[in-house]
Write a protein that holds these residues in place. Sequence first.
Motif, mmCIF file in Angstrom:
data_model
loop_
_atom_site.group_PDB
_atom_site.id
_atom_site.type_symbol
_atom_site.label_atom_id
_atom_site.label_comp_id
_atom_site.label_asym_id
_atom_site.label_seq_id
_atom_site.Cartn_x
_atom_site.Cartn_y
_atom_site.Cartn_z
ATOM 1 N N GLU A 177 0.957 -1.326 -0.074
ATOM 2 C CA GLU A 177 -0.042 0.106 0.052
ATOM 3 C C GLU A 177 1.039 1.036 -0.078
ATOM 4 O O GLU A 177 1.690 1.251 0.878
ATOM 5 N N PRO A 178 0.723 2.240 -0.578
ATOM 6 C CA PRO A 178 1.468 3.449 -0.936
ATOM 7 C C PRO A 178 1.522 4.305 0.353
ATOM 8 O O PRO A 178 0.549 4.319 1.145
ATOM 9 N N LYS A 179 2.534 5.000 0.771
ATOM 10 C CA LYS A 179 2.934 5.535 2.018
ATOM 11 C C LYS A 179 3.344 6.915 1.689
ATOM 12 O O LYS A 179 3.893 7.181 0.611
ATOM 13 N N ALA A 180 3.429 7.510 2.743
ATOM 14 C CA ALA A 180 3.833 8.949 2.648
ATOM 15 C C ALA A 180 5.247 9.020 2.205
ATOM 16 O O ALA A 180 5.957 9.725 1.351
ATOM 17 N N LEU A 181 6.018 7.941 2.657
ATOM 18 C CA LEU A 181 7.517 7.891 2.271
ATOM 19 C C LEU A 181 7.634 7.783 0.772
ATOM 20 O O LEU A 181 8.839 8.076 0.289
ATOM 21 N N ASP A 182 6.741 7.081 0.355
ATOM 22 C CA ASP A 182 6.740 6.956 -1.401
ATOM 23 C C ASP A 182 6.625 8.342 -2.047
ATOM 24 O O ASP A 182 7.357 8.473 -3.049
ATOM 25 N N SER A 183 6.032 9.133 -1.578
ATOM 26 C CA SER A 183 5.738 10.505 -2.210
ATOM 27 C C SER A 183 7.108 11.155 -1.926
ATOM 28 O O SER A 183 7.564 11.885 -2.942
ATOM 29 N N TRP A 184 7.777 11.066 -0.752
ATOM 30 C CA TRP A 184 9.052 11.837 -0.415
ATOM 31 C C TRP A 184 10.119 11.211 -1.267
ATOM 32 O O TRP A 184 11.083 11.808 -1.621
ATOM 33 N N SER A 199 10.983 10.429 9.041
ATOM 34 C CA SER A 199 12.339 10.814 9.963
ATOM 35 C C SER A 199 13.334 11.610 9.131
ATOM 36 O O SER A 199 13.664 11.206 8.062
ATOM 37 N N ASN A 200 13.934 12.601 9.668
ATOM 38 C CA ASN A 200 15.141 13.419 9.096
ATOM 39 C C ASN A 200 14.677 14.193 7.947
ATOM 40 O O ASN A 200 15.483 14.281 7.039
ATOM 41 N N LEU A 201 13.467 14.469 7.618
ATOM 42 C CA LEU A 201 12.850 15.336 6.386
ATOM 43 C C LEU A 201 13.565 16.497 6.196
ATOM 44 O O LEU A 201 14.016 16.902 5.096
ATOM 45 N N VAL A 242 17.223 9.528 0.716
ATOM 46 C CA VAL A 242 16.201 8.310 1.053
ATOM 47 C C VAL A 242 16.623 7.304 2.213
ATOM 48 O O VAL A 242 15.999 7.167 3.103
ATOM 49 N N PRO A 243 17.813 7.068 1.896
ATOM 50 C CA PRO A 243 18.380 6.227 3.341
ATOM 51 C C PRO A 243 18.180 6.883 4.769
ATOM 52 O O PRO A 243 17.959 6.274 5.515
ATOM 53 N N LEU A 254 15.940 9.094 5.142
ATOM 54 C CA LEU A 254 14.724 9.131 5.739
ATOM 55 C C LEU A 254 14.159 8.059 6.308
ATOM 56 O O LEU A 254 13.172 7.722 7.162
ATOM 57 N N MET A 255 14.759 6.672 5.869
ATOM 58 C CA MET A 255 14.579 5.498 6.286
ATOM 59 C C MET A 255 15.361 4.936 7.545
ATOM 60 O O MET A 255 15.433 3.786 8.077
ATOM 61 N N ASN A 256 16.318 5.846 7.990
ATOM 62 C CA ASN A 256 17.058 5.720 9.243
ATOM 63 C C ASN A 256 18.065 4.662 9.017
ATOM 64 O O ASN A 256 18.896 4.093 9.832
ATOM 65 N N ASP A 257 18.555 4.326 7.415
ATOM 66 C CA ASP A 257 19.714 3.641 7.154
ATOM 67 C C ASP A 257 20.906 4.525 6.925
ATOM 68 O O ASP A 257 21.878 3.889 6.320
ATOM 69 N N PHE A 258 20.937 5.820 7.170
ATOM 70 C CA PHE A 258 21.948 6.430 6.739
ATOM 71 C C PHE A 258 22.259 7.511 8.078
ATOM 72 O O PHE A 258 21.228 8.084 8.540
ATOM 73 N N LEU A 259 23.114 7.606 8.615
ATOM 74 C CA LEU A 259 23.391 8.362 9.881
ATOM 75 C C LEU A 259 23.340 9.804 9.419
ATOM 76 O O LEU A 259 24.078 10.576 8.520
#
Length: 253
Positions: free
Chosen positions: A60-67, A149-151, A215-216, A218-223
């Motif tokens: 299901e599409p999420k707000a993260l997909d828009s960003w 996160s971190n937008l 994008v990483p 936003l997904m907390n995959d990058f510091l």
Amino acid sequence: MRSFLAFTKKELMESTRTYKLFVLLTVFVIFGFMNPIMAKVMPELLNEFLPESITITLEEPKALDSWMQFFKNVSQTGMIVMVIVFSGIMANEISKGTLTIMLTKGLQRKAVILSKFTAGVMQWTLAYVLCFLITYFYTSYFWTEHNISNLGLAAISLWVFGVLLVALTIFGGLLFKNTYGALLLTGGVVLICTMLSIFPRIRPFNPMTLISESVPLLMNDFLPKDMISAMVVTIGLTIVVLIGALVDWIRLN
């Protein structure tokens, strides 16, 4: 200061009269609308056009997909359009000789570079902020849960990279005295930064990190601290490029 403000106003008026600002704003406003809309309807479009024999299960599409669409569109097509629009900001006036007339009338040499840079950053900022706000509004409209996160840090990082591109186009136009040179220098620096991205130890200080790791982040995959490090280096590089443009411009004149 007076010459700086007057020349900056002249640059903004010229961008309006030549429709450069209009083109830039149009592209970024379109992206602003496209980002959330495409994220929302893309799964439905795929299901609609795929053959019946092929079944794909999509989340299901999420707000993260828009960003994700926002950072992808702006960092790729959006910045390419911006560089093309600004590629003649310095080269055209040098080739036409219009700056020589202004300099003989008392225009300060440093005001030329600083005014063009300021006008370019103002236009880039206006287009970028409009795109961001439109994306933010419609993303909030389509998805009630809009805590990313971190937008803010990711958005500022992308803007800082755009400022560097403005400085590079001015310096490139000054060095080569044509739009192709401005494009070549800007593209060359981006290519070098992209190649340096393969080295993990350099990545936290690489300007390219500001757009490649949005994008990483936003997904907390990058510091966030690594993004800030890259931002500081990019700001420093922008200052160096501007100083180089000022020194070269004064030397030529």
